[in-house]
Design an enzyme around this catalytic site. Sequence first.
Site, PDB file in Angstrom:
ATOM      1  N   ASP A 208      76.032  42.621   1.396  1.00  0.00           N
ATOM      2  CA  ASP A 208      76.330  42.914  -0.154  1.00  0.00           C
ATOM      3  C   ASP A 208      77.450  42.033  -0.754  1.00  0.00           C
ATOM      4  O   ASP A 208      78.227  41.654   0.142  1.00  0.00           O
ATOM      5  CB  ASP A 208      76.839  44.441  -0.413  1.00  0.00           C
ATOM      6  CG  ASP A 208      76.892  44.650  -1.842  1.00  0.00           C
ATOM      7  OD1 ASP A 208      75.939  44.435  -2.598  1.00  0.00           O
ATOM      8  OD2 ASP A 208      77.985  45.035  -2.363  1.00  0.00           O
ATOM      9  N   GLU A 259      74.530  37.540  20.316  1.00  0.00           N
ATOM     10  CA  GLU A 259      75.049  38.016  21.524  1.00  0.00           C
ATOM     11  C   GLU A 259      73.726  39.013  21.764  1.00  0.00           C
ATOM     12  O   GLU A 259      73.495  39.563  22.987  1.00  0.00           O
ATOM     13  CB  GLU A 259      76.127  38.627  21.638  1.00  0.00           C
ATOM     14  CG  GLU A 259      77.508  37.452  21.378  1.00  0.00           C
ATOM     15  CD  GLU A 259      78.791  38.053  21.436  1.00  0.00           C
ATOM     16  OE1 GLU A 259      78.674  39.280  21.973  1.00  0.00           O
ATOM     17  OE2 GLU A 259      79.848  37.524  21.295  1.00  0.00           O
TER      18      GLU A 259
END
Length: 546
Positions: A208, A259
């Site tokens: 956002d 990751e």
Amino acid sequence: MTQNEWWRSAVIYQVYPRSFSDSDGDGLGDLKGIASRLPALRDLGIDAVWLSPFYTSPQNDAGYDVADYRDVDPRFGTLADFDDLIAEAHRLKLRVIVDLVPNHTSDQHSWFQAALAAPEGSPERARYLFRDGKGADGHIPPNNWESVFGGRAWTRVNRPDGTPGQWYLHLFDTSQPDLDWRNPWVREQFRGILRFWLDRGVDGFRVDVAHGLIKKAGLPDYTPPKGGASMGGHSNTPPYWAQPGVHEIYRDWRELIDEYPGDRVLVAEAWVNPLSELAHWVRPDEMHQAFNFQYLEAPWDAAEIRTVIKNSLAAFGHVGAPSTWVLSNHDVVRHASRLALDGDNPQGSGIGPNSPEKPNRVIGLRRARAATLLMLALPGSAYVYQGEELGLPEDVELPDSARQDPTWFRTDHERYGRDGCRVPIPWEAVAPAYGFSNTGKSWLPQPSDWAGYARDSQGGVAGSTLELYRSALALRAKQNLGEGELEWLRGYPHEVVAFRNGGVVVISNFGSEIIALPRGTVALSSEPITRELPGETTVWLMDDGR
């Protein structure tokens, strides 16, 4: 980077939790309600679900005022309910993207409460943008910035002895203080928040106000164009939007998210123009996608649509990112109404009973169906806002007494805000609250004439908007249109947008004149047609010559 990541061509369905499905009858949608309706979304043919905020919150801005980023608001359920939702979505082979609100917190967040209790100049205050006021007694705000919701963007707090003290910045409501993203402590907290939800199995984040985290050094005065502050996207860049420092944050996030296995994604809500500048948000080491608000805001005009599509494909393609396409979301007037308006309708302004212009539902729906069929044929990723597959219009008769959007209050009732696109959606025509809630309760009142829009009124009905979406999404997937390449077709009138994507020819008539169709089998059309294409209609033809 390979070119077959799911997000490059995905159709992502936005769920606004409080308005989607209510499992306990309190009038507010919840996580169990969402989980129970996921098979309907799988049947629609989407690839992923994006959940608007469900975190602990006072709900002053419908959950975009977060009081705890690591928990579910009891009104929506529990963390166990969220885990069940993730499990059900993944069982149905749907990905789940969650909203993240990093620009500001709720004033009820423990971080801000600690800042209020701490002295001026303390580490706790440094997590937010507290500043001394101007004038002899500091009674003038630190600068002239305006809130997106209306009014000034600063609120003054009192010292422990009751005397007026510093001011804090809030680009939105006074209950949404902005964080200071130049502070390393803030950055480390959000790394932990990202890991918390990634560890629970989310497939990505919609970020956002992604363009707002860094403010220009010195917080200089800025006077917005006529109409007041906005989310940005104008030719002049305010000192609180799209500052270069945001890119360092997202490069760090990208390293973290990479990751994790499974092509987890970052999606930017960034109101940035031109598109060549927006493309900076989706360079290979930053975010994966950015919402294409230029496309969303384009009027019903063939020339403008062609230009936006060309510029989007060029800008995003230049950095190796997919274009995204969107027509509606929880912040703008639904496109089944907006496309029937002749005048401007700025983001967040809304429509109400006393608006100078009211949308024509027939024209609006016809244009919306045509616009959707055009959008879903474009290469890249597409977003669908809950209820648009039903052809839902904006609720323009919402009683003023029912309104809850902060914009309505902060502009002294001059702007209606976004409540009209957030009304709970209809599932069953004759059920209480149209099946949204078994008690008939609904946090915003639903229009009395929405039975015909209900999902069970349209399912299996040839020509219904629901079946149009279902057919379009199925053919889009079968023909791999999201992974395709657009080839413009010449020889059509100026009011026509025509292109080929793989084996599908797409022709969209924005004008009123009937045009003859080329050879090819009609696979799908937004309105009933023969071998001629009427105005405000889009057709997909199977290119028999290829």
